[in-house]
Design an enzyme around this catalytic site. Structure first.
Site: not given
Lengths: 459, 130
Positions: A385-387, A426
């Site tokens: 997700n965040d990456v 995050a």
């Protein structure tokens, strides 16, 4: 020829073997031999240490080696690849504890030491103690036995400062007067253990890759300090190599998360994020099911899988590889792009994919896939997700802004396999889900991929 | 050309390390006769060179192998075992022997566990068609 000289020469050979072993780790093709070479160096060093004429009581050595070997073999054989971060953390702690005990033992054997020796004994106890207790806390967080959330309280910095001050005072007193310093030495060990705990509790679960790398470095430095205690060059060389390795990995992890080491160590990430999530939804996500995904994949000439830790949680790596093979049979070029901080420790996803028999030539790094992303037909984002959050590139107000990401949104079609439309680690909203070229394949990643495999087999 | 440069560099650094490692052996013999110890300085010299070499070596390791690198370097830090063996084997006070034995145990876990689990991981990294 004198025996001490022979032993020292063997130590030189051993350190050269360590060095070449690490050098061979620069390619997956030679890495395994490199590890064996390094192990050979270790074996050589151990055997020649045992012929040292000062050793007269072998029964204790045998006892320690037997217990250690049984535990080591059992742990190495039984550990699941998904639990590798826990294993490495425990090994770090074990190494730190060994150095601490060695320093302590040397002190018990001879308390009439010169200032320099007393100083390095204190240093060994400090680094070893911090490594040990820090690793235990990190292990607790990784294995879920402790809450992964950062523990922050008022006055934390003051407590830490006082702790450091007390440690400094202990080291000075011990160094100046080691002969009657056993009490101070024990207090120092206690304080070091507390410091280890205090330095890991404020760090959140998502930042654990950094902590593992840092503790890895500490365990090397502890061995290094122990090397100064017993004036042994092999310990210093080997310890310094490991220390340097850990520091480099720590640095890579920090860069990949776009944060400074100080930021990781002293501020819980959760507290940074809360202020910045107020953007709300940015459009409508377009869901898709497996039947509609199949024709997209069937027509694709190039497919890139972008796995995150969610892949490991869903145990979907084997199914993903199966789908990858079917796609290849269908004429597509298949790659797996891994972000440096995907997974729970550096390189974790690569090990999990290798376990699922994905050949290493199909594993590509972020910097290699990003320039050719525009030519990719389909990007399958599995549990990441965040990456892959384009806000890191586009939205200056995002807490992720500036973090290097895999630019999946630049592929022709992006299929995001996800359990729900929730936010990532995050806690940041992901605009990728609302892009025109993105389709959301919601549900358990493993069963979704199994569905796609079935579609391919039936077709 | 780049390859050649790399080889020269490796040889150069290896030589440096070799020099650094042999000096204390000679220095120790020197010190025995004169009664004065220069050892800390030489040990610090080794430390500086090894850190430098470590940085060079590790920065060449690809991200794909970072987990085995960590467990493998972990096994190397079990080198404490060499010191621990001496601590457990000396004929000295009981407390020192017990602490030494414990050190042997934990260092052995580190060495054996570290190398074996690294081997287990690296074994899985296969090229296409292997």
């Amino acid at each position: 020829m004198n025996l001490a000289l022979v032993i020292n020469l063997v130590y030189i050979v051993a350190s050269v073997m360590f060095i070449f072993g690490l050098k061979m780790l620069s390619s997956p093709a030679t890495a395994r031999q490199g590890n064996l070479l390094s192990a050979g160096g270790m074996g050589l060093a151990i055997i020649f240490t045992l012929v040292n004429q000062h050793i007269i009581a072998y029964q204790w050595i045998v006892l320690g080696v037997v217990i250690g070997t049984v535990v080591g073999v059992a742990a190495a054989r039984m550990i699941e690849m998904t639990a590798m971060p826990e294993m490495v953390t425990l090994l770090n702690g074990s190494g730190g504890l060994a150095s601490l005990l060695l320093g302590w033992s040397e002190y018990q054997r001879n308390q009439e030491v010169v200032v320099f020796s007393a100083f390095v004994i204190a240093l060994t106890a400090l680094i070893g103690g911090v490594t040990f207790s820090g690793s235990i806390i990190a292990w607790g967080k990784l294995s879920g036995k402790l809450d992964g959330k950062p523990v922050l309280f008022n006055g934390q910095q003051i407590v830490n400062m006082l702790l450091l001050l007390a440690i400094l005072v202990c080291i000075i007193f011990f160094t100046l007067n080691p002969i009657n310093g056993l009490i101070i030495f024990l207090v120092l060990i206690g304080l070091a253990l507390i410091l280890g705990v205090m330095s890991v509790i404020p760090i959140g679960g998502a930042d654990m890759p950094v902590v593992i790398a840092l503790l890895n470095s500490y365990s090397g430095l502890a061995a290094c300090a122990a090397g100064f205690v017993i004036e042994n060059n092999l310990l210093i060389v080997a310890g310094a190599l490991v220390g340097a390795s850990g520091i480099i990995l720590t640095n890579i992890m920090c860069k990949a998360m776009n944060r400074s080491l100080a930021n990781v160590l002293f501020s819980g990430f959760g507290s940074v994020v809360e202020s910045a999530t107020g953007q709300g939804e940015q459009g409508e996500a377009k869901p898709i099911n497996t039947e509609d995904t199949y024709p997209i994949l069937e027509a694709a000439a190039s497919v890139v899988f972008v796995p995150g830790y969610g892949l490991a949680v869903a145990q979907a790596q084997h199914t993903a590889r199966e789908l990858g093979e079917l796609l290849e049979e269908n004429g597509a070029e298949v790659k797996y792009a891994v972000h440096p901080v995907a997974g729970r420790m550096p390189g974790h996803m690569n090990v999990l994919l290798a376990e699922a028999n994905v050949p290493y030539d199909q594993l590509v790094e972020m910097d290699d896939i990003n320039p050719i992303m525009e030519t990719v037909d389909v990007c399958m984002v599995v549990g990441a997700n965040d990456v892959v959050n384009p806000a890191a590139r586009e939205d200056e107000t995002s807490p992720l802004y500036g973090m290097p990401i895999i630019n999946v949104d630049m592929a022709r079609t992006v299929i995001v396999l996800k359990r729900s439309l929730g936010v990532g680690f995050a806690g940041v909203q992901n605009p990728l889900f609302f892009k025109d070229n993105t389709r959301m394949l919601l549900g358990d990643a493993k069963s979704s991929i199994q569905g796609l495999v079935r579609e391919f087999k039936e077709a | 050309m780049r390859h050649l440069k790399q080889i020269t560099y490796t040889i150069f650094v290896t030589l440096l390390i070799f020099m650094a490692l042999t000096t204390p052996v000679l220095a120790a013999q020197e010190a025995n006769s004169s009664g004065e110890s220069l050892t800390p300085i030489y040990l610090a010299f080794i430390l500086a060179l090894s850190i430098f070499l470590g940085f060079e070596l590790i920065s060449k390791v690809p991200a794909t192998l970072h987990t085995p690198l960590m467990s493998g370097s972990n096994a190397i830090s079990g080198i404490t075992l060499v010191g621990a063996l001496l601590a457990a084997g000396y004929d000295s006070e009981m407390s020192a022997t017990i602490l030494g034995t414990l050190a042997v145990t934990f260092a052995t876990i580190n060495v054996v566990g570290g190398y074996m689990v690294t081997d287990r991981m690296l074994e899985m990294f296969k090229k296409k068609g292997d």
